[in-house]
Scaffold this motif. Sequence first.
Motif, short mmCIF file in Angstrom:
data_model
loop_
_atom_site.label_atom_id
_atom_site.label_comp_id
_atom_site.label_asym_id
_atom_site.label_seq_id
_atom_site.Cartn_x
_atom_site.Cartn_y
_atom_site.Cartn_z
N PRO A 53 -68.44 -5.51 65.51
CA PRO A 53 -68.68 -6.70 64.60
C PRO A 53 -67.68 -7.21 64.03
O PRO A 53 -67.33 -8.43 63.70
N LEU A 54 -66.76 -6.24 63.55
CA LEU A 54 -65.72 -6.90 62.61
C LEU A 54 -64.66 -7.45 63.55
O LEU A 54 -64.02 -8.39 63.12
N ILE A 55 -64.51 -7.12 64.95
CA ILE A 55 -63.58 -7.87 65.87
C ILE A 55 -64.14 -9.20 66.13
O ILE A 55 -63.30 -10.10 65.95
N ILE A 56 -65.43 -9.50 66.01
CA ILE A 56 -65.86 -10.78 66.22
C ILE A 56 -65.80 -11.56 64.75
O ILE A 56 -65.38 -12.69 64.89
N MET A 57 -66.17 -11.19 63.77
CA MET A 57 -65.50 -11.69 62.48
C MET A 57 -64.10 -12.00 62.57
O MET A 57 -63.77 -13.12 62.12
N ALA A 58 -63.28 -10.98 62.84
CA ALA A 58 -61.73 -11.53 62.94
C ALA A 58 -61.50 -12.67 63.90
O ALA A 58 -60.65 -13.74 63.68
N VAL A 59 -62.21 -12.88 64.83
CA VAL A 59 -62.29 -14.01 65.78
C VAL A 59 -62.68 -15.36 65.03
O VAL A 59 -62.23 -16.25 65.37
N VAL A 60 -63.99 -15.04 64.60
CA VAL A 60 -64.49 -16.10 63.83
C VAL A 60 -63.87 -16.91 62.70
O VAL A 60 -63.88 -18.01 62.39
N LEU A 61 -63.23 -15.85 61.87
CA LEU A 61 -62.96 -16.42 60.67
C LEU A 61 -62.05 -17.70 60.54
O LEU A 61 -61.86 -18.39 59.77
N PRO A 62 -60.89 -17.88 61.51
CA PRO A 62 -60.20 -18.68 61.46
C PRO A 62 -60.86 -20.28 61.66
O PRO A 62 -60.30 -21.16 61.24
N PHE A 63 -62.25 -20.11 62.09
CA PHE A 63 -62.65 -21.34 62.17
C PHE A 63 -63.30 -21.83 60.91
O PHE A 63 -64.28 -22.80 60.62
N ARG A 64 -63.08 -20.96 59.69
CA ARG A 64 -63.91 -21.20 58.48
C ARG A 64 -63.30 -22.65 57.86
O ARG A 64 -63.85 -23.32 57.01
N ARG A 65 -62.01 -22.91 58.11
CA ARG A 65 -61.29 -23.90 57.36
C ARG A 65 -62.20 -25.34 58.00
O ARG A 65 -62.22 -26.29 57.01
N LYS A 66 -62.66 -25.59 59.20
CA LYS A 66 -63.05 -26.67 59.85
C LYS A 66 -64.63 -26.65 59.66
O LYS A 66 -65.27 -27.65 59.64
N TYR A 67 -65.20 -25.53 59.84
CA TYR A 67 -66.78 -25.20 60.03
C TYR A 67 -66.81 -23.87 58.83
O TYR A 67 -67.26 -22.92 59.28
N PRO A 68 -66.88 -24.13 57.51
CA PRO A 68 -67.04 -23.24 56.58
C PRO A 68 -68.35 -22.62 56.63
O PRO A 68 -68.84 -21.36 56.46
N ARG A 69 -69.41 -23.45 56.68
CA ARG A 69 -70.99 -23.04 56.44
C ARG A 69 -71.30 -22.29 57.73
O ARG A 69 -72.04 -21.10 57.66
N PRO A 70 -71.20 -22.89 58.91
CA PRO A 70 -71.46 -22.09 60.24
C PRO A 70 -70.49 -20.73 60.25
O PRO A 70 -71.40 -19.83 60.57
N THR A 71 -69.60 -20.63 59.87
CA THR A 71 -68.81 -19.36 59.75
C THR A 71 -69.45 -18.38 59.05
O THR A 71 -69.65 -17.21 59.29
N LEU A 72 -69.85 -19.05 57.76
CA LEU A 72 -70.53 -18.02 56.70
C LEU A 72 -71.86 -17.60 57.46
O LEU A 72 -71.97 -16.35 57.27
N GLY A 73 -72.60 -18.35 58.11
CA GLY A 73 -73.83 -17.78 58.82
C GLY A 73 -73.34 -16.72 59.78
O GLY A 73 -74.22 -15.76 59.74
N VAL A 74 -72.42 -16.87 60.44
CA VAL A 74 -72.13 -15.90 61.52
C VAL A 74 -71.64 -14.62 60.46
O VAL A 74 -72.22 -13.55 61.15
#
Length: 406
Positions: A53-74
Amino acid sequence: MSMRTARGDHITRPRVPFWVGDIALGLLLILTACTPEDHEKLQFLWSPGRALPLIIMAVVLPFRRKYPRPTLGVVVFLSLVAIVVPSLTSGYSRLPSLGYQIAVAVVIFQVALTSSRRQTIIISSFTIGLLGIAVAAALGLVPSLIVGGTAVIGFAAAAGNGVRNRRAYIDAITERAERAERTRDLEAQRRVTDERLRIARELHDAAAHQIAAINLHAGVASKVLTDRPEEAERALAVIRESASSVLKEISTLLGLLRSGDDQIRTEPRPVLGVAGIGDMIEMFERLGLRVAFESRGTERPLSGSVDVVAYRVVQEALTNAHKHGSRHEVSLSLIYEAEEFTIVSVNPIDPSRVAQVENPSGRHGLLGMRERLELVGGTLVSSDSNGSYALRASIPLPASVKGKQI
């Protein structure tokens, strides 16, 4: 990368690329997947189940700048999985690694940067409640864990909101400074334009009628030089007087232009008022223009700006009559009324020359008259009929426009 300041200057400040921070954050999250095997020997065991799960988070976190709320959901979903799934599958509960709290805090901070204060409070409260319920259900009521997680998320939300407010404040100051600078530039351009028009009017008024007289009498002198030398001598005397007068006025005008602002305000300007119209009429009569002058109504002093405008309007009207009139004669009337001062000038003119008089490209005098009258709220009407050309200038009394340079 350069950053623009409120004054429009550029300050070069090196910045670390954003992807470097994302890589460092991802490595930190993955490292938190290590579980302590022997605290005394400080040995840690890599746990692939906790790492996924943490690896997935590490991959998803860079998208927080453009998609902050969907990234928070993930990130919240993966945190719930890390909290709840072990207790359901293994039958025992364990504390999630610190990486989940870091990931949630980072994304909450980004959400606060891009959301209003009210939205940030709602999203943060919902996230705290959801994760708090999951922790209570899977691990039991652990006040320290719940309070700590709440504090971390709350601090991240507050920090993001503070940074957003600061950026908005800086943007507002920068925009205000740029707007003020644009306004100053426009005002400076407007003042330059107004000053150019004023100088053009002054130069025209100072020289136009004198040069017209010089041109006219030069033609007369050239025609009668041999047959009527006395008349040629009179014409040359007029030319000499007109040239001396125009040189004096232009010299005075150039002196004012070269002076400082304080000196311009203290020195008398070479401008007369209605009281000097009699001398002007005498000068034009010496040039050969017959003037039928009358004043109607109760004469009274005019305000400074109206007095100057009236003098210049009469000067231009007599100049036009002398230059374009067909019989070198003009009737001039000054009319004093309760709320208005009127100047009426009528002179005979060849109908074929009316278009030349009214042509804006060649008749700077009429344009100057209209501009001067507009500064004091006045109007100018011109008309031609039955071989006569008439000008009627009306100025309200007292002048509704004060303090403008004319």
